[in-house]
Design a protein around this motif. Structure first.
Motif, mmCIF file in Angstrom:
data_model
loop_
_atom_site.group_PDB
_atom_site.id
_atom_site.type_symbol
_atom_site.label_atom_id
_atom_site.label_comp_id
_atom_site.label_asym_id
_atom_site.label_seq_id
_atom_site.Cartn_x
_atom_site.Cartn_y
_atom_site.Cartn_z
ATOM 1 N N GLY A 86 0.803 -1.211 0.000
ATOM 2 C CA GLY A 86 0.000 0.000 0.000
ATOM 3 C C GLY A 86 0.834 1.259 0.000
ATOM 4 N N PHE A 87 1.846 1.300 0.877
ATOM 5 C CA PHE A 87 2.665 2.501 1.002
ATOM 6 C C PHE A 87 3.567 2.701 -0.212
ATOM 7 C CE2 PHE A 87 6.672 4.477 2.538
ATOM 8 C CZ PHE A 87 6.165 5.740 2.811
ATOM 9 N N LEU A 88 4.337 1.667 -0.548
ATOM 10 C CA LEU A 88 5.283 1.806 -1.655
ATOM 11 C C LEU A 88 4.570 1.901 -2.997
ATOM 12 C CD1 LEU A 88 8.114 -0.690 -0.612
ATOM 13 C CD2 LEU A 88 8.015 1.790 -0.305
ATOM 14 N N GLY A 89 3.445 1.232 -3.114
ATOM 15 C CA GLY A 89 2.718 1.275 -4.378
ATOM 16 C C GLY A 89 2.098 2.621 -4.682
ATOM 17 N N HIS A 90 1.935 3.455 -3.649
ATOM 18 C CA HIS A 90 1.312 4.767 -3.851
ATOM 19 C C HIS A 90 2.323 5.908 -3.786
ATOM 20 C CE1 HIS A 90 -2.299 2.373 -2.901
ATOM 21 N NE2 HIS A 90 -2.946 3.281 -3.615
ATOM 22 N N VAL A 91 3.608 5.587 -3.780
ATOM 23 C CA VAL A 91 4.612 6.654 -3.842
ATOM 24 C C VAL A 91 4.432 7.419 -5.151
ATOM 25 C CG1 VAL A 91 7.075 7.155 -4.007
ATOM 26 C CG2 VAL A 91 6.256 5.432 -2.390
ATOM 27 N N ALA A 92 4.312 8.730 -5.061
ATOM 28 C CA ALA A 92 3.995 9.526 -6.248
ATOM 29 C C ALA A 92 4.961 10.681 -6.461
ATOM 30 C CB ALA A 92 2.564 10.072 -6.128
ATOM 31 N N VAL A 93 6.151 10.573 -5.878
ATOM 32 C CA VAL A 93 7.101 11.669 -6.004
ATOM 33 C C VAL A 93 8.481 11.160 -5.620
ATOM 34 C CG1 VAL A 93 6.842 12.475 -3.616
ATOM 35 C CG2 VAL A 93 7.434 14.126 -5.404
ATOM 36 N N GLY A 94 9.502 11.865 -6.048
ATOM 37 C CA GLY A 94 10.853 11.557 -5.605
ATOM 38 C C GLY A 94 11.670 10.756 -6.593
ATOM 39 N N PRO A 95 12.976 10.706 -6.392
ATOM 40 C CA PRO A 95 13.882 10.044 -7.337
ATOM 41 C C PRO A 95 13.781 8.529 -7.329
ATOM 42 C CG PRO A 95 15.087 10.789 -5.391
ATOM 43 C CD PRO A 95 13.701 11.333 -5.272
ATOM 44 N N MET A 96 13.168 7.928 -6.302
ATOM 45 C CA MET A 96 13.059 6.474 -6.227
ATOM 46 C C MET A 96 11.632 5.983 -6.437
ATOM 47 S SD MET A 96 15.685 5.422 -3.127
ATOM 48 C CE MET A 96 15.372 3.670 -3.446
ATOM 49 N N GLU A 97 10.813 6.809 -7.057
ATOM 50 C CA GLU A 97 9.405 6.449 -7.237
ATOM 51 C C GLU A 97 9.243 5.109 -7.964
ATOM 52 O OE1 GLU A 97 5.361 8.191 -9.454
ATOM 53 O OE2 GLU A 97 7.175 9.445 -9.250
ATOM 54 N N SER A 98 9.901 4.956 -9.097
ATOM 55 C CA SER A 98 9.758 3.718 -9.869
ATOM 56 C C SER A 98 10.367 2.522 -9.131
ATOM 57 C CB SER A 98 10.422 3.873 -11.239
ATOM 58 O OG SER A 98 11.809 4.182 -11.104
ATOM 59 N N THR A 99 11.445 2.752 -8.396
ATOM 60 C CA THR A 99 12.064 1.672 -7.620
ATOM 61 C C THR A 99 11.136 1.183 -6.526
ATOM 62 O OG1 THR A 99 14.272 2.588 -8.037
ATOM 63 C CG2 THR A 99 14.048 1.035 -6.201
ATOM 64 N N PHE A 100 10.517 2.118 -5.825
ATOM 65 C CA PHE A 100 9.583 1.731 -4.773
ATOM 66 C C PHE A 100 8.381 0.988 -5.352
ATOM 67 C CE2 PHE A 100 11.351 5.412 -2.130
ATOM 68 C CZ PHE A 100 12.130 4.556 -1.353
ATOM 69 N N HIS A 101 7.910 1.390 -6.506
ATOM 70 C CA HIS A 101 6.802 0.679 -7.148
ATOM 71 C C HIS A 101 7.199 -0.753 -7.474
ATOM 72 C CE1 HIS A 101 4.730 4.626 -8.677
ATOM 73 N NE2 HIS A 101 4.660 4.467 -7.370
ATOM 74 N N ALA A 102 8.444 -0.945 -7.905
ATOM 75 C CA ALA A 102 8.909 -2.299 -8.240
ATOM 76 C C ALA A 102 9.055 -3.154 -6.985
ATOM 77 C CB ALA A 102 10.237 -2.220 -8.979
ATOM 78 N N TRP A 103 9.398 -2.521 -5.864
ATOM 79 C CA TRP A 103 9.569 -3.262 -4.623
ATOM 80 C C TRP A 103 8.249 -3.580 -3.930
ATOM 81 C CZ3 TRP A 103 14.009 -0.148 -1.804
ATOM 82 C CH2 TRP A 103 15.222 -0.368 -2.481
ATOM 83 N N ALA A 104 7.227 -2.808 -4.186
ATOM 84 C CA ALA A 104 5.971 -2.907 -3.442
ATOM 85 C C ALA A 104 5.419 -4.331 -3.461
ATOM 86 C CB ALA A 104 4.944 -1.936 -4.023
ATOM 87 N N GLY A 105 5.197 -4.880 -2.278
ATOM 88 C CA GLY A 105 4.580 -6.196 -2.156
ATOM 89 C C GLY A 105 5.523 -7.367 -2.279
ATOM 90 N N ASP A 106 6.798 -7.147 -2.621
ATOM 91 C CA ASP A 106 7.747 -8.259 -2.709
ATOM 92 C C ASP A 106 7.962 -8.863 -1.325
ATOM 93 O OD1 ASP A 106 7.987 -7.866 -5.382
ATOM 94 O OD2 ASP A 106 10.063 -7.136 -5.345
#
Length: 209
Positions: A86-106
């Protein structure tokens, strides 16, 4: 003719002299005052340590069992939910946005995050391994700070980020408190810090202190 000075002081108005009226404490009183001040400092630090421990422990428990606060009932880790999706999947800003989306739920991210919450929470509450807790907690707080990215005025979609401060937020404050608690050995009062420090492995490896 001789002039005699009056032997009594005049009744005019005089400002009180606080320096002259200050009593010099006896040696025993000075030691008692110092001991009282130390006890007060130790109590404040111990209280801050336990409260910080509860912050981490509560986050672990709520995300594990879904108490209905930050984690909805039936959505806890024990129910098959992901503590990070929930938290990482909704990151919507910052230099690691795409990285956090890839990590979300792993699974590895979930386990590291939850073990970090539990470990830091238990260490702070018990007053042991505060240096390790400060290191792990600071890394977690830094990653969360990057995920929210306070310097940004706008999110990736152009909407206002609603950031209230471009640098300081509660993640940074938590990290500084963790480091301070470890630096002053806050586990020695109302904790198991002294017993922990006597363990042979801790005496041989000070970084475990």
């Amino acid at each position: 003719m001789s002039v005699h000075q009056p032997t009594h002081r005049g009744s005019g108005f005089h400002l009180p002299s606080f320096r002259g009226n200050r009593a010099v404490p006896a040696p025993g009183e000075a030691v008692s005052a110092e001991a009282g001040a130390f006890t007060a400092r130790a109590g404040v630090l111990a209280s801050a340590r336990v409260l910080m421990g509860f912050v981490f422990l509560w986050a672990f428990l709520d995300k594990t069992f879904g108490f209905g606060y930050a984690t909805a009932s039936g959505k806890g880790w024990i129910d098959g939910g992901s503590p990070t999706e929930g938290f990482l999947g909704h990151v919507a800003v910052g230099p690691m946005e795409s990285t956090f989306h890839a990590w979300a739920g792993d699974a590895w991210v979930d386990w590291l995050f939850m073990l970090g919450l539990l470990g830091v929470g238990l260490a702070l509450t018990a007053g042991v391994a505060l240096r390790l807790a400060a290191l792990a907690g600071t890394v977690m707080m830094a990653l969360m700070w990057v995920a929210e990215w306070p310097p940004a005025k706008h999110l990736s979609d152009g909407s206002a980020s609603m950031s209230t401060n471009p640098f300081v937020d509660y993640h940074l404050i938590y990290a500084v408190v963790l480091i301070a608690l470890a630096a002053v050995s806050a586990g020695d009062a109302l904790g198991l810090g002294r017993l922990w420090a006597r363990l042979p492995i801790v005496r041989d490896h000070r970084w475990l202190r």
